[in-house]
Motif scaffolding. Structure first.
Motif, PDB file in Angstrom:
ATOM      1  N   ASP A 147       3.798   5.501  -5.747  1.00  0.00           N
ATOM      2  CA  ASP A 147       3.664   5.464  -7.208  1.00  0.00           C
ATOM      3  C   ASP A 147       2.627   6.472  -7.692  1.00  0.00           C
ATOM      4  O   ASP A 147       2.842   7.177  -8.681  1.00  0.00           O
ATOM      5  N   LYS A 148       1.491   6.534  -6.995  1.00  0.00           N
ATOM      6  CA  LYS A 148       0.442   7.485  -7.370  1.00  0.00           C
ATOM      7  C   LYS A 148       0.943   8.917  -7.249  1.00  0.00           C
ATOM      8  O   LYS A 148       0.682   9.754  -8.119  1.00  0.00           O
ATOM      9  N   LYS A 149       1.675   9.210  -6.152  1.00  0.00           N
ATOM     10  CA  LYS A 149       2.200  10.558  -5.957  1.00  0.00           C
ATOM     11  C   LYS A 149       3.203  10.910  -7.050  1.00  0.00           C
ATOM     12  O   LYS A 149       3.164  11.999  -7.616  1.00  0.00           O
ATOM     13  N   ASN A 180       2.312   1.648  -3.471  1.00  0.00           N
ATOM     14  CA  ASN A 180       1.270   2.117  -4.396  1.00  0.00           C
ATOM     15  C   ASN A 180       0.980   3.594  -4.203  1.00  0.00           C
ATOM     16  O   ASN A 180       0.805   4.337  -5.176  1.00  0.00           O
ATOM     17  N   ASN A 181       0.929   4.043  -2.954  1.00  0.00           N
ATOM     18  CA  ASN A 181       0.700   5.464  -2.689  1.00  0.00           C
ATOM     19  C   ASN A 181       1.844   6.319  -3.222  1.00  0.00           C
ATOM     20  O   ASN A 181       1.619   7.396  -3.784  1.00  0.00           O
ATOM     21  N   GLU A 233       0.835  -1.206   0.000  1.00  0.00           N
ATOM     22  CA  GLU A 233       0.000   0.000   0.000  1.00  0.00           C
ATOM     23  C   GLU A 233       0.868   1.255   0.000  1.00  0.00           C
ATOM     24  O   GLU A 233       0.582   2.221  -0.719  1.00  0.00           O
ATOM     25  N   GLU A 234       1.938   1.244   0.773  1.00  0.00           N
ATOM     26  CA  GLU A 234       2.846   2.400   0.818  1.00  0.00           C
ATOM     27  C   GLU A 234       3.498   2.626  -0.544  1.00  0.00           C
ATOM     28  O   GLU A 234       3.592   3.758  -1.027  1.00  0.00           O
TER      29      GLU A 234
END
Length: 66
Positions: free
Chosen positions: A18-20, A15-16, A12-13
């Motif tokens: 990557d999104k940022k 993925n977050n 999850e960290e």
């Protein structure tokens, strides 16, 4: 905390992050595109102020043929 919970938290960290990063890269691309568009417009405005001169020369050619 189990190993599975730790892995899910790590995923999850990541993925977050990557999104940022994707959002930051997208904003950078948009900014660069706006800058390049403004530069293109400025260059075209300076490079092609000869349109009135072109019209003048064309009119002169037409008059000289008459």
């Amino acid at each position: 905390m189990s190993i599975a919970d730790g892995l899910l938290a790590a995923i999850e960290e990541v993925n977050n992050l990557d999104k940022k990063m994707a959002r930051d890269i997208g904003e950078h691309i948009d900014s660069q595109a706006r800058t390049l568009e403004a530069l293109k417009n400025e260059v075209e405005a300076k490079a092609f102020p000869l349109k009135p001169l072109g019209r003048y020369l064309q009119q002169r050619r037409i008059r000289s043929k008459s």
